[in-house]
Design a protein around this motif. Structure first.
Motif, PDB file in Angstrom:
ATOM      1  N   ARG A   6      19.808  71.937   0.683  1.00 38.71           N
ATOM      2  CA  ARG A   6      20.389  71.413  -0.481  1.00 38.71           C
ATOM      3  C   ARG A   6      21.440  70.475  -0.430  1.00 38.71           C
ATOM      4  O   ARG A   6      22.099  70.450   0.737  1.00 38.71           O
ATOM      5  CB  ARG A   6      21.158  72.493  -1.391  1.00 38.71           C
ATOM      6  N   GLY A   7      21.830  69.475  -1.012  1.00 40.32           N
ATOM      7  CA  GLY A   7      22.639  68.441  -0.636  1.00 40.32           C
ATOM      8  C   GLY A   7      23.765  68.128  -2.039  1.00 40.32           C
ATOM      9  O   GLY A   7      23.762  68.757  -3.051  1.00 40.32           O
ATOM     10  N   TYR A   8      24.655  67.078  -1.363  1.00 46.72           N
ATOM     11  CA  TYR A   8      25.679  67.033  -2.341  1.00 46.72           C
ATOM     12  C   TYR A   8      26.416  65.709  -1.821  1.00 46.72           C
ATOM     13  O   TYR A   8      26.341  65.118  -0.676  1.00 46.72           O
ATOM     14  CB  TYR A   8      26.877  68.160  -2.316  1.00 46.72           C
ATOM     15  N   ARG A   9      27.098  64.874  -2.873  1.00 47.85           N
ATOM     16  CA  ARG A   9      28.139  63.797  -2.683  1.00 47.85           C
ATOM     17  C   ARG A   9      29.636  64.536  -2.621  1.00 47.85           C
ATOM     18  O   ARG A   9      29.725  65.197  -3.573  1.00 47.85           O
ATOM     19  CB  ARG A   9      27.993  62.889  -3.644  1.00 47.85           C
ATOM     20  N   ILE A  10      30.219  63.939  -1.464  1.00 47.80           N
ATOM     21  CA  ILE A  10      31.771  64.465  -1.554  1.00 47.80           C
ATOM     22  C   ILE A  10      32.391  63.217  -1.418  1.00 47.80           C
ATOM     23  O   ILE A  10      32.192  62.363  -0.722  1.00 47.80           O
ATOM     24  CB  ILE A  10      31.868  65.352  -0.467  1.00 47.80           C
ATOM     25  N   TYR A  11      33.166  62.966  -2.527  1.00 51.46           N
ATOM     26  CA  TYR A  11      33.962  61.743  -2.922  1.00 51.46           C
ATOM     27  C   TYR A  11      35.221  61.842  -2.317  1.00 51.46           C
ATOM     28  O   TYR A  11      35.745  62.865  -2.157  1.00 51.46           O
ATOM     29  CB  TYR A  11      33.885  61.645  -4.453  1.00 51.46           C
ATOM     30  N   ASP A  12      35.697  60.735  -1.687  1.00 51.33           N
ATOM     31  CA  ASP A  12      36.902  60.672  -1.005  1.00 51.33           C
ATOM     32  C   ASP A  12      38.230  61.140  -2.125  1.00 51.33           C
ATOM     33  O   ASP A  12      39.220  61.597  -1.458  1.00 51.33           O
ATOM     34  CB  ASP A  12      37.211  59.157  -0.682  1.00 51.33           C
ATOM     35  N   ASP A  13      37.975  61.267  -3.178  1.00 52.59           N
ATOM     36  CA  ASP A  13      38.848  61.728  -4.014  1.00 52.59           C
ATOM     37  C   ASP A  13      38.876  63.368  -4.425  1.00 52.59           C
ATOM     38  O   ASP A  13      39.594  63.871  -5.204  1.00 52.59           O
ATOM     39  CB  ASP A  13      38.884  61.091  -5.247  1.00 52.59           C
ATOM     40  N   GLY A  14      37.839  63.990  -3.550  1.00 51.26           N
ATOM     41  CA  GLY A  14      37.790  65.357  -3.592  1.00 51.26           C
ATOM     42  C   GLY A  14      36.760  65.855  -4.503  1.00 51.26           C
ATOM     43  O   GLY A  14      36.470  66.957  -4.406  1.00 51.26           O
ATOM     44  N   ALA A  15      36.268  65.112  -5.459  1.00 42.24           N
ATOM     45  CA  ALA A  15      35.314  65.482  -6.441  1.00 42.24           C
ATOM     46  C   ALA A  15      33.818  65.701  -5.467  1.00 42.24           C
ATOM     47  O   ALA A  15      33.552  65.207  -4.331  1.00 42.24           O
ATOM     48  CB  ALA A  15      34.819  64.559  -7.490  1.00 42.24           C
ATOM     49  N   ILE A  38      31.225  52.182  -0.407  1.00 42.14           N
ATOM     50  CA  ILE A  38      32.588  51.843   0.131  1.00 42.14           C
ATOM     51  C   ILE A  38      33.471  51.088  -0.730  1.00 42.14           C
ATOM     52  O   ILE A  38      34.476  51.594  -0.943  1.00 42.14           O
ATOM     53  CB  ILE A  38      32.326  51.570   1.437  1.00 42.14           C
ATOM     54  N   PRO A  39      33.229  49.906  -1.386  1.00 41.51           N
ATOM     55  CA  PRO A  39      34.321  49.078  -1.800  1.00 41.51           C
ATOM     56  C   PRO A  39      34.614  49.784  -3.113  1.00 41.51           C
ATOM     57  O   PRO A  39      35.896  49.252  -3.773  1.00 41.51           O
ATOM     58  CB  PRO A  39      33.549  47.761  -2.109  1.00 41.51           C
ATOM     59  N   ARG A  40      33.781  50.655  -3.905  1.00 41.80           N
ATOM     60  CA  ARG A  40      34.105  51.146  -5.162  1.00 41.80           C
ATOM     61  C   ARG A  40      34.565  52.547  -4.867  1.00 41.80           C
ATOM     62  O   ARG A  40      35.665  52.734  -4.421  1.00 41.80           O
ATOM     63  CB  ARG A  40      32.735  51.304  -5.945  1.00 41.80           C
ATOM     64  N   ARG A  41      34.004  53.732  -5.234  1.00 39.45           N
ATOM     65  CA  ARG A  41      34.350  54.912  -4.922  1.00 39.45           C
ATOM     66  C   ARG A  41      33.529  55.691  -3.871  1.00 39.45           C
ATOM     67  O   ARG A  41      32.540  56.091  -4.222  1.00 39.45           O
ATOM     68  CB  ARG A  41      34.017  55.855  -6.293  1.00 39.45           C
ATOM     69  N   ALA A  42      34.413  55.380  -2.826  1.00 39.47           N
ATOM     70  CA  ALA A  42      33.625  55.945  -1.487  1.00 39.47           C
ATOM     71  C   ALA A  42      33.134  57.419  -1.346  1.00 39.47           C
ATOM     72  O   ALA A  42      33.800  58.303  -2.092  1.00 39.47           O
ATOM     73  CB  ALA A  42      34.395  55.549  -0.311  1.00 39.47           C
ATOM     74  N   ARG A  51      26.458  78.662   1.694  1.00 40.99           N
ATOM     75  CA  ARG A  51      27.886  78.352   1.560  1.00 40.99           C
ATOM     76  C   ARG A  51      28.981  78.172   2.390  1.00 40.99           C
ATOM     77  O   ARG A  51      30.151  77.736   2.561  1.00 40.99           O
ATOM     78  CB  ARG A  51      28.483  79.390   0.297  1.00 40.99           C
ATOM     79  N   ARG A  52      28.429  78.834   3.610  1.00 40.87           N
ATOM     80  CA  ARG A  52      29.312  78.653   4.818  1.00 40.87           C
ATOM     81  C   ARG A  52      28.737  77.734   6.001  1.00 40.87           C
ATOM     82  O   ARG A  52      29.507  77.729   7.065  1.00 40.87           O
ATOM     83  CB  ARG A  52      29.478  80.138   5.311  1.00 40.87           C
ATOM     84  N   ASP A  53      27.872  76.931   5.694  1.00 40.05           N
ATOM     85  CA  ASP A  53      26.980  76.270   6.794  1.00 40.05           C
ATOM     86  C   ASP A  53      26.780  74.839   6.237  1.00 40.05           C
ATOM     87  O   ASP A  53      25.826  74.813   5.492  1.00 40.05           O
ATOM     88  CB  ASP A  53      25.986  76.888   7.527  1.00 40.05           C
ATOM     89  N   PHE A  54      27.252  74.006   6.672  1.00 42.04           N
ATOM     90  CA  PHE A  54      27.284  72.522   6.135  1.00 42.04           C
ATOM     91  C   PHE A  54      27.550  71.407   7.204  1.00 42.04           C
ATOM     92  O   PHE A  54      27.950  71.819   8.313  1.00 42.04           O
ATOM     93  CB  PHE A  54      27.971  72.328   4.820  1.00 42.04           C
ATOM     94  N   LEU A  55      26.760  70.356   6.920  1.00 36.82           N
ATOM     95  CA  LEU A  55      27.003  68.965   7.523  1.00 36.82           C
ATOM     96  C   LEU A  55      27.151  67.926   6.588  1.00 36.82           C
ATOM     97  O   LEU A  55      26.475  67.607   5.723  1.00 36.82           O
ATOM     98  CB  LEU A  55      25.521  68.836   8.417  1.00 36.82           C
ATOM     99  N   GLU A  56      28.249  67.282   7.029  1.00 29.55           N
ATOM    100  CA  GLU A  56      28.513  65.952   6.125  1.00 29.55           C
ATOM    101  C   GLU A  56      28.543  64.884   6.932  1.00 29.55           C
ATOM    102  O   GLU A  56      29.109  64.949   8.188  1.00 29.55           O
ATOM    103  CB  GLU A  56      29.883  66.188   5.304  1.00 29.55           C
ATOM    104  N   ALA A  57      28.187  63.727   6.245  1.00 29.36           N
ATOM    105  CA  ALA A  57      28.239  62.430   6.986  1.00 29.36           C
ATOM    106  C   ALA A  57      28.872  61.260   5.947  1.00 29.36           C
ATOM    107  O   ALA A  57      28.710  61.402   4.669  1.00 29.36           O
ATOM    108  CB  ALA A  57      26.778  61.785   7.005  1.00 29.36           C
ATOM    109  N   HIS A  58      30.002  60.817   6.458  1.00 29.46           N
ATOM    110  CA  HIS A  58      30.833  59.886   5.977  1.00 29.46           C
ATOM    111  C   HIS A  58      30.553  58.439   6.491  1.00 29.46           C
ATOM    112  O   HIS A  58      30.919  58.160   7.555  1.00 29.46           O
ATOM    113  CB  HIS A  58      32.404  59.981   5.715  1.00 29.46           C
ATOM    114  N   PRO A  59      30.180  57.339   5.817  1.00 30.43           N
ATOM    115  CA  PRO A  59      30.087  55.970   6.283  1.00 30.43           C
ATOM    116  C   PRO A  59      31.440  55.455   6.822  1.00 30.43           C
ATOM    117  O   PRO A  59      32.434  55.576   5.876  1.00 30.43           O
ATOM    118  CB  PRO A  59      29.589  55.210   5.385  1.00 30.43           C
TER     119      PRO A  59
END
Length: 125
Positions: A6-15, A38-42, A51-59
């Motif tokens: 399962r995936g998700y987007r995690i915004y820099d503002d916390g959403a 990146i130039p808009r809402r990263a 719920r306890r094991d995840f991997l996130e990639a941020h450009p």
């Protein structure tokens, strides 16, 4: 053990925005979209086993992705903020390598992924 996570987007503002099941064939598209935002809402892209094991990639610009991954003690938000166990943080160069990291995460048990992560190529400085 390859599986669709399962995936998700995690915004820099916390959403956080749930994406549902993410096939590996879609990872390149999602990572490229994150770079373009990146130039808009990263935001970054995350995959999780549970719920306890995840991997996130941020450009980080157009050429690098910063990854972080935790295996958490408890299921609470507080544990995500402070009670981390087996955390990883590393960077890779380009969308291809970022996709390869996610494919590795999806295809290996957590312990094997953590060992493999030590060998990921590092970005050139």
């Amino acid at each position: 053990m390859a599986s669709e996570l399962r995936g998700y987007r995690i915004y820099d503002d916390g959403a956080v925005e749930e994406l549902g099941p993410v096939p590996t064939a879609r990872l390149g598209e999602l990572l490229t979209q994150a770079q373009a935002a990146i130039p808009r809402r990263a935001y970054g892209i995350g995959l999780y086993r549970d719920r306890r094991d995840f991997l996130e990639a941020h450009p980080r610009g157009q050429d690098e992705f910063a990854f972080r991954s935790d295996r958490l003690h408890r299921d609470s938000l507080l544990s995500r903020l402070s009670g981390r166990d087996a955390g990883l943080a590393f960077e890779v160069h380009g969308v291809e390598q970022a996709v390869a990291v996610f494919v590795c995460y999806a295809g290996l048990p957590r312990d094997a992924f953590e060992r493999k992560a030590e060998d990921f190529p590092k970005p050139r400085r």
